[in-house]
Motif scaffolding. Structure first.
Motif, PDB file in Angstrom:
ATOM      1  N   MET A 195       0.832  -1.208   0.000  1.00 59.60           N
ATOM      2  CA  MET A 195       0.000   0.000   0.000  1.00 59.60           C
ATOM      3  C   MET A 195       0.864   1.255   0.000  1.00 59.60           C
ATOM      4  O   MET A 195       0.597   2.213  -0.703  1.00 59.60           O
ATOM      5  N   ASN A 196       1.954   1.227   0.848  1.00 60.46           N
ATOM      6  CA  ASN A 196       2.786   2.419   0.943  1.00 60.46           C
ATOM      7  C   ASN A 196       3.534   2.706  -0.346  1.00 60.46           C
ATOM      8  O   ASN A 196       4.053   3.803  -0.543  1.00 60.46           O
ATOM      9  N   ARG A 197       3.658   1.680  -1.215  1.00 63.11           N
ATOM     10  CA  ARG A 197       4.367   1.876  -2.468  1.00 63.11           C
ATOM     11  C   ARG A 197       3.489   2.587  -3.502  1.00 63.11           C
ATOM     12  O   ARG A 197       4.005   3.033  -4.537  1.00 63.11           O
ATOM     13  N   LEU A 198       2.176   2.626  -3.225  1.00 63.60           N
ATOM     14  CA  LEU A 198       1.267   3.264  -4.174  1.00 63.60           C
ATOM     15  C   LEU A 198       1.409   4.782  -4.097  1.00 63.60           C
ATOM     16  O   LEU A 198       1.745   5.326  -3.048  1.00 63.60           O
ATOM     17  N   PRO A 199       1.151   5.465  -5.191  1.00 62.09           N
ATOM     18  CA  PRO A 199       1.187   6.931  -5.168  1.00 62.09           C
ATOM     19  C   PRO A 199       0.199   7.481  -4.150  1.00 62.09           C
ATOM     20  O   PRO A 199      -0.822   6.863  -3.837  1.00 62.09           O
ATOM     21  N   THR A 200       0.497   8.673  -3.652  1.00 63.00           N
ATOM     22  CA  THR A 200      -0.346   9.281  -2.615  1.00 63.00           C
ATOM     23  C   THR A 200      -1.794   9.434  -3.069  1.00 63.00           C
ATOM     24  O   THR A 200      -2.737   9.146  -2.321  1.00 63.00           O
ATOM     25  N   TRP A 201      -1.980   9.892  -4.297  1.00 66.33           N
ATOM     26  CA  TRP A 201      -3.341  10.124  -4.769  1.00 66.33           C
ATOM     27  C   TRP A 201      -4.146   8.829  -4.861  1.00 66.33           C
ATOM     28  O   TRP A 201      -5.360   8.811  -4.628  1.00 66.33           O
ATOM     29  N   VAL A 202      -3.458   7.703  -5.155  1.00 63.78           N
ATOM     30  CA  VAL A 202      -4.157   6.408  -5.219  1.00 63.78           C
ATOM     31  C   VAL A 202      -4.578   5.979  -3.822  1.00 63.78           C
ATOM     32  O   VAL A 202      -5.699   5.506  -3.600  1.00 63.78           O
ATOM     33  N   ARG A 203      -3.654   6.154  -2.833  1.00 64.29           N
ATOM     34  CA  ARG A 203      -3.980   5.780  -1.464  1.00 64.29           C
ATOM     35  C   ARG A 203      -5.150   6.605  -0.938  1.00 64.29           C
ATOM     36  O   ARG A 203      -6.029   6.095  -0.242  1.00 64.29           O
ATOM     37  N   GLN A 204      -5.166   7.884  -1.304  1.00 63.16           N
ATOM     38  CA  GLN A 204      -6.268   8.743  -0.856  1.00 63.16           C
ATOM     39  C   GLN A 204      -7.608   8.292  -1.447  1.00 63.16           C
ATOM     40  O   GLN A 204      -8.638   8.303  -0.762  1.00 63.16           O
ATOM     41  N   HIS A 205      -7.572   7.881  -2.702  1.00 65.19           N
ATOM     42  CA  HIS A 205      -8.802   7.401  -3.330  1.00 65.19           C
ATOM     43  C   HIS A 205      -9.269   6.088  -2.705  1.00 65.19           C
ATOM     44  O   HIS A 205     -10.480   5.852  -2.548  1.00 65.19           O
ATOM     45  N   ILE A 206      -8.360   5.232  -2.352  1.00 63.97           N
ATOM     46  CA  ILE A 206      -8.711   3.961  -1.710  1.00 63.97           C
ATOM     47  C   ILE A 206      -9.359   4.215  -0.348  1.00 63.97           C
ATOM     48  O   ILE A 206     -10.373   3.606   0.019  1.00 63.97           O
ATOM     49  N   VAL A 207      -8.753   5.134   0.426  1.00 59.00           N
ATOM     50  CA  VAL A 207      -9.330   5.493   1.731  1.00 59.00           C
ATOM     51  C   VAL A 207     -10.726   6.086   1.549  1.00 59.00           C
ATOM     52  O   VAL A 207     -11.665   5.746   2.286  1.00 59.00           O
ATOM     53  N   GLY A 208     -10.855   6.977   0.581  1.00 63.04           N
ATOM     54  CA  GLY A 208     -12.155   7.579   0.321  1.00 63.04           C
ATOM     55  C   GLY A 208     -13.196   6.547  -0.074  1.00 63.04           C
ATOM     56  O   GLY A 208     -14.357   6.620   0.352  1.00 63.04           O
ATOM     57  N   LEU A 209     -12.773   5.532  -0.873  1.00 59.56           N
ATOM     58  CA  LEU A 209     -13.693   4.475  -1.291  1.00 59.56           C
ATOM     59  C   LEU A 209     -14.131   3.638  -0.095  1.00 59.56           C
ATOM     60  O   LEU A 209     -15.316   3.276   0.020  1.00 59.56           O
ATOM     61  N   ARG A 210     -13.188   3.354   0.802  1.00 66.52           N
ATOM     62  CA  ARG A 210     -13.529   2.579   1.998  1.00 66.52           C
ATOM     63  C   ARG A 210     -14.532   3.328   2.877  1.00 66.52           C
ATOM     64  O   ARG A 210     -15.489   2.739   3.379  1.00 66.52           O
ATOM     65  N   VAL A 211     -14.295   4.623   3.055  1.00 69.97           N
ATOM     66  CA  VAL A 211     -15.222   5.439   3.853  1.00 69.97           C
ATOM     67  C   VAL A 211     -16.604   5.469   3.192  1.00 69.97           C
ATOM     68  O   VAL A 211     -17.632   5.362   3.863  1.00 69.97           O
ATOM     69  N   LEU A 212     -16.611   5.612   1.869  1.00 73.18           N
ATOM     70  CA  LEU A 212     -17.869   5.630   1.139  1.00 73.18           C
ATOM     71  C   LEU A 212     -18.633   4.328   1.340  1.00 73.18           C
ATOM     72  O   LEU A 212     -19.843   4.333   1.623  1.00 73.18           O
ATOM     73  N   LEU A 213     -17.940   3.195   1.221  1.00 70.35           N
ATOM     74  CA  LEU A 213     -18.590   1.889   1.392  1.00 70.35           C
ATOM     75  C   LEU A 213     -19.090   1.717   2.828  1.00 70.35           C
ATOM     76  O   LEU A 213     -20.188   1.194   3.047  1.00 70.35           O
ATOM     77  N   LEU A 214     -18.278   2.163   3.800  1.00 64.54           N
ATOM     78  CA  LEU A 214     -18.670   2.038   5.199  1.00 64.54           C
ATOM     79  C   LEU A 214     -19.956   2.803   5.483  1.00 64.54           C
ATOM     80  O   LEU A 214     -20.907   2.273   6.079  1.00 64.54           O
ATOM     81  N   PHE A 215     -19.994   4.069   5.049  1.00 65.42           N
ATOM     82  CA  PHE A 215     -21.181   4.877   5.330  1.00 65.42           C
ATOM     83  C   PHE A 215     -22.375   4.465   4.478  1.00 65.42           C
ATOM     84  O   PHE A 215     -23.524   4.673   4.874  1.00 65.42           O
ATOM     85  N   THR A 216     -22.118   3.865   3.313  1.00 60.77           N
ATOM     86  CA  THR A 216     -23.216   3.326   2.516  1.00 60.77           C
ATOM     87  C   THR A 216     -23.899   2.188   3.262  1.00 60.77           C
ATOM     88  O   THR A 216     -25.136   2.102   3.300  1.00 60.77           O
ATOM     89  N   VAL A 217     -23.092   1.319   3.872  1.00 60.98           N
ATOM     90  CA  VAL A 217     -23.650   0.211   4.638  1.00 60.98           C
ATOM     91  C   VAL A 217     -24.378   0.718   5.884  1.00 60.98           C
ATOM     92  O   VAL A 217     -25.492   0.285   6.187  1.00 60.98           O
ATOM     93  N   ILE A 218     -23.754   1.673   6.591  1.00 58.69           N
ATOM     94  CA  ILE A 218     -24.367   2.184   7.825  1.00 58.69           C
ATOM     95  C   ILE A 218     -25.647   2.962   7.534  1.00 58.69           C
ATOM     96  O   ILE A 218     -26.706   2.703   8.120  1.00 58.69           O
ATOM     97  N   CYS A 219     -25.551   3.938   6.613  1.00 62.73           N
ATOM     98  CA  CYS A 219     -26.684   4.834   6.350  1.00 62.73           C
ATOM     99  C   CYS A 219     -27.702   4.249   5.376  1.00 62.73           C
ATOM    100  O   CYS A 219     -28.882   4.631   5.409  1.00 62.73           O
TER     101      CYS A 219
END
Length: 212
Positions: free
Chosen positions: A1-25
């Motif tokens: 994960m740390n080898r990935l570019p910063t912008w890719v890691r940020q998008h992955i984190v954003g996708l995880r948050v999106l999926l989490l709140f989609t399930v919750i809300c």
């Protein structure tokens, strides 16, 4: 994960948050609220449906028209206030259509509204045999939703004699039922008292059916 570019890691984190709140809300929260509503407010959660002779005939939260096949008001029933909730282009839709909740959006100086009010006043004057000065505003104007289930006690009062005559019972008997189905202000101070037309008409049919 740390080898990935910063912008890719940020998008992955954003996708995880999106999926989490989609399930919750989108799943857990609606299911929880639905469950609580069914347990604590079962009737209201199901639409406050009203049954008559084992058949669902409406909701106590929605108005209903009491007219014949041509749209003429039936004298044995209390009539709701006018409704702008109609299906566009359908001639036999006379209002209180829950699929088309709407207001007329006509201002107080609009000539169309003024003409509609005058026409309704004449109809009520002839139908209920009352003077125009006795007709309350809610009898000739539509509600904001077009689906209000209640009318003012003043509106009900001008209809008592007509309903009593059509059912061959005394006006005092009808007034007693009107009083029974008059709802006070919510929380004691919100809005105005109103008479639930559907519940009142069902009570009339149950106790004093036409032709008996």
């Amino acid at each position: 994960m740390n080898r990935l570019p910063t912008w890719v890691r940020q998008h992955i984190v954003g996708l995880r948050v999106l999926l989490l709140f989609t399930v919750i809300c989108g799943i857990f929260y609606p299911l929880a609220m639905t469950g609580i509503a069914q347990v604590a407010f079962h009737k209201q959660a199901d639409g406050s449906l009203v049954s008559h002779n084992g058949r669902t005939v409406g909701s106590s939260l929605l108005c209903q028209e009491f007219v014949d096949a041509k749209g003429n008001p039936l004298p044995q029933y209390f009539q709701p206030r006018p409704s702008a909730a109609v299906q566009p282009g359908v001639k036999n839709d006379y209002g209180c259509n829950a699929m088309y909740s709407a207001a007329s959006n006509l201002g107080p100086t609009n000539p169309v509204l003024i003409q509609d009010i005058k026409q309704r006043q004449k109809q009520i004057e002839a139908f209920d045999h009352v003077k125009v000065s006795q007709i309350p505003p809610d009898a000739v104007t539509t509600s904001g939703s077009g689906l209000d289930p209640g009318i003012s006690p003043q509106n009900a009062a001008i209809q008592v004699d007509r309903v009593a005559a059509a059912r061959h019972i005394s006006p005092a008997t009808v007034r007693a039922l009107v009083s029974k189905y008059t709802e006070g202000r919510p929380l004691g101070f919100l809005g105005e008292p109103q008479v639930n037309v559907l519940l009142l008409n069902l009570a009339l049919d149950q106790r004093y059916p036409v032709g008996h």
